[in-house]
Design a protein around this motif. Sequence first.
Motif, PDB file in Angstrom:
ATOM      1  N   ASN A 104     -10.392  -0.392 -10.287  1.00 18.29           N
ATOM      2  CA  ASN A 104      -9.646  -0.902  -9.157  1.00 18.29           C
ATOM      3  C   ASN A 104      -8.543   0.094  -8.783  1.00 18.29           C
ATOM      4  OD1 ASN A 104      -6.846  -2.433  -8.661  1.00 18.29           O
ATOM      5  ND2 ASN A 104      -8.488  -3.569  -7.634  1.00 18.29           N
ATOM      6  N   LYS A 105      -8.344   0.340  -7.474  1.00 17.57           N
ATOM      7  CA  LYS A 105      -7.382   1.363  -7.048  1.00 17.57           C
ATOM      8  C   LYS A 105      -5.971   1.072  -7.553  1.00 17.57           C
ATOM      9  CE  LYS A 105      -5.820   1.826  -2.725  1.00 17.57           C
ATOM     10  NZ  LYS A 105      -5.726   2.217  -1.304  1.00 17.57           N
ATOM     11  N   GLU A 120     -14.770   4.709  -3.997  1.00 20.86           N
ATOM     12  CA  GLU A 120     -15.251   3.414  -4.485  1.00 20.86           C
ATOM     13  C   GLU A 120     -16.597   3.068  -3.866  1.00 20.86           C
ATOM     14  OE1 GLU A 120     -12.875  -0.696  -5.468  1.00 20.86           O
ATOM     15  OE2 GLU A 120     -12.519   0.254  -3.533  1.00 20.86           O
ATOM     16  N   THR A 121     -16.765   3.375  -2.586  1.00 20.90           N
ATOM     17  CA  THR A 121     -18.018   3.099  -1.884  1.00 20.90           C
ATOM     18  C   THR A 121     -19.162   3.931  -2.445  1.00 20.90           C
ATOM     19  OG1 THR A 121     -16.840   2.559   0.163  1.00 20.90           O
ATOM     20  CG2 THR A 121     -19.165   3.141   0.365  1.00 20.90           C
ATOM     21  N   TYR A 148      -9.549   6.911  -1.822  1.00 23.05           N
ATOM     22  CA  TYR A 148     -10.081   5.991  -2.824  1.00 23.05           C
ATOM     23  C   TYR A 148     -11.157   5.056  -2.276  1.00 23.05           C
ATOM     24  CZ  TYR A 148      -9.967   4.164  -7.523  1.00 23.05           C
ATOM     25  OH  TYR A 148     -10.308   3.852  -8.818  1.00 23.05           O
ATOM     26  N   LYS A 149     -11.020   4.623  -1.046  1.00 18.48           N
ATOM     27  CA  LYS A 149     -12.011   3.703  -0.479  1.00 18.48           C
ATOM     28  C   LYS A 149     -13.389   4.360  -0.436  1.00 18.48           C
ATOM     29  CE  LYS A 149     -13.027   0.785   3.502  1.00 18.48           C
ATOM     30  NZ  LYS A 149     -12.609   0.367   4.874  1.00 18.48           N
ATOM     31  N   ASP A 150     -13.438   5.624   0.006  1.00 18.98           N
ATOM     32  CA  ASP A 150     -14.710   6.347   0.046  1.00 18.98           C
ATOM     33  C   ASP A 150     -15.265   6.562  -1.357  1.00 18.98           C
ATOM     34  OD1 ASP A 150     -14.510   6.444   2.756  1.00 18.98           O
ATOM     35  OD2 ASP A 150     -13.908   8.543   2.873  1.00 18.98           O
ATOM     36  N   LYS A 177       0.803  -1.208   0.000  1.00 23.28           N
ATOM     37  CA  LYS A 177       0.000   0.000   0.000  1.00 23.28           C
ATOM     38  C   LYS A 177       0.840   1.264   0.000  1.00 23.28           C
ATOM     39  CE  LYS A 177      -4.049  -2.141   2.051  1.00 23.28           C
ATOM     40  NZ  LYS A 177      -5.043  -2.112   3.140  1.00 23.28           N
ATOM     41  N   SER A 212     -20.871   5.543   3.827  1.00 27.69           N
ATOM     42  CA  SER A 212     -21.385   4.174   3.793  1.00 27.69           C
ATOM     43  C   SER A 212     -22.832   4.167   4.256  1.00 27.69           C
ATOM     44  CB  SER A 212     -20.533   3.262   4.690  1.00 27.69           C
ATOM     45  OG  SER A 212     -21.089   1.965   4.733  1.00 27.69           O
ATOM     46  N   ASP A 224      -4.693   7.783  -2.480  1.00 27.21           N
ATOM     47  CA  ASP A 224      -4.678   6.571  -1.661  1.00 27.21           C
ATOM     48  C   ASP A 224      -5.629   6.718  -0.468  1.00 27.21           C
ATOM     49  OD1 ASP A 224      -3.958   4.089  -0.750  1.00 27.21           O
ATOM     50  OD2 ASP A 224      -2.073   4.733   0.154  1.00 27.21           O
TER      51      ASP A 224
END
Length: 526
Positions: free
Chosen positions: A59-60, A51-52, A47-49, A13, A475, A44
Motif C-alpha cells: 500500500n502506498k 501498483e497497476t 505509485y499508481k502506475d 496526499k 492500464s 507519489d
Amino acid sequence: MDTEKIFSKLNSKDYNNQLEKILEKKDFSEDVKNLLLSCVYKIDAGYKDYETVKVAVQNKKTYIEEILEIIDKKCKKIIIVKEDSSISKEMEEMGTKFLVDKLEGTIQLMYPNEILLLYTIYKLDDKQIYVDEKYNLIRNAFSELINSGENINNIEVLRDFNGWNWNTEIKEIPEITTNTVYQNLIYLLGIEFLKELVHKEEIVDCMELIQTRLTNLYKRENAEEILNEIYKISIIICTGKNEREKKRLLEEKEDLQKELERLENKKELLEEISVSKKETLRRIKQIDTIISDKKLLEEEYIKRNEKRPEYNKIINLKHLTEILNKERRKLMTAMEQNNKLLDPKNYVNVKDGLTKQLYLLEDIELSEEEKKERKRKYLLNLQKVFIKCFYIKIKNAKEKEEIIKLLYMIRYYNYMYVTGKEQIKDIEELKAERNKLENALIKKAYELKVINHISSEETTNNEIIRNVLLTKIISMENINLLLEDNNEVLEIKLYDADIYEKSIVIPVFNKKAIATKFNKTIRLFI
C-alpha cells in the motif's frame, strides 16, 4: 512535532509537507533536503502506475510511511561527497558510489540522484532475516539474497515509473539475478508474506515458513525444486562477494567429502563403528560410576578444575554432575547415529543427505565465467518451476478480478531481466513453456468473459493476444484494437484509449475466422 503526529496525517496526499516537518529537525544540506523532497514527490507521482502494472505491491501509504520513518529515526547525516575529496578517491577505488554506516546513521553519496539516495536509505535500515543454524550451508547466503532483493525491490517505483510511463532501467538494478529471484518470490509467496518475514522482530524458523507456504500453495516437489535452485544461486552470489563465507563453505565442503568417503568405505566403517561403540560404552559406564560414587565425583571435580582457568572453574559437585550428564547424552546420541548407519535404509538416507549438501557447494571453486553460466542455468530452471506454479494460480482462479491480476502479472513477468541483456520474453529456452502458460491464461480469460475474441481459430487468436499483452500501456483495460486487412496480412493497431501505441502484424491468418469487424475499434477487455 513527534513522529506519531506526523504519520497520523499521512491520509492526506501531501507527503512532501510531512517530510518537510521531519527535515526541520535534521542538519542536512539544502541539496540533500531538495533531493529527499524530490524523491518522495516522484514516488507519489509514479505509485499508481506502479501498483497497476505490478499488482503485488505494498500500500502506498505504508510504503511512504516506512521511508519517512527511516529518515526520521535512523538518518543522522546524509553527506554529498565532493569530487576532489579523499573520501571520493577512496570510494572510486572501492568501486562504489555510496557508503552507509548503520551504527552512526550516516550516508555518504557520490554523484547522487533520487534512486541512489532511496537505495541507501533502505540500506541504512537493512534487516537481516534470521535463518536457523540447522540450515548451515545456506543461512548466510539466503539471508543476504532476501535482504538485497527487498532493497532492490524498494527502489523499483522510483526507478521504473515516472508518472507517465513504465520503463525498466536495467542499469539501475544493483544485482539483476537477486532481483529476478526476489520478484519470483513476490509472485509465488505474496508481498505481504515476504515483508512480514523480513520485518519480524521475534526469532522464527523462516525457512520452514517459506517451505510450508510454497508446499501448501504449489505442492512439495515444486517447493523443493524452487528452493534448491534459489540455494544454488544464493551461494554463487554470496561467495562471489564474501571471501569469509567462501572460506567457511569450502571448509564445510571438505568435511562433508571426508564424511562421504568414510561412509563409502563400508569395511572400515563397520570396524570404526564397532571400536567406537565399545569405547563409547566404556566411557558411559565410567561416567555412571563417577556420578553414583561421591568420592569419585569429588576426585573428578578436583582433577578437572586443576586444568581449567580461573574464570571457567566448575562451581560445585552439582555443576559437575550436570556436565557429566551432558557428556553422557552426547555419547548416547553419537552411538545412536552410528547404530542407524547399520540400518541399510538409514545408511542410504544419510549418504543421500551428504550428496545433496555437496551438490549445493559444487560451484564455489569454479571460474567466474563458469559461475556466470551456472547462475543463468539455475535461474532458467527456477523460471520453469515458476511457470509450473503459475499454472496452479490460473487453475485456482475463479473470479474475473483474479484473472485480470494474473494477466498483469504475466505481462510484468515477461519484461523481467534474467541477465543484463535478456528479458524473460526473449529467452528461447523458455518460449515453449511460456506460450503454453499464456495460452492457458487466455483460455481462462475467455471462460470468465474477461477479454474479447479476435479470431475463432485458437492458434491465431492466442498469438494475437500474446503479442497484444506485451504492450507497455499502463492500464491494459484502456487497450483498444483496430484490425486491418493489408495485402493478405493482418495488421492490428494498438491504442491506449485513443492514442496510437504500436502495430502488430500477423502474416498468416484466416480472414473468415476473424471474430470482429475490420477497420472498427474494439476494446480488448470486455
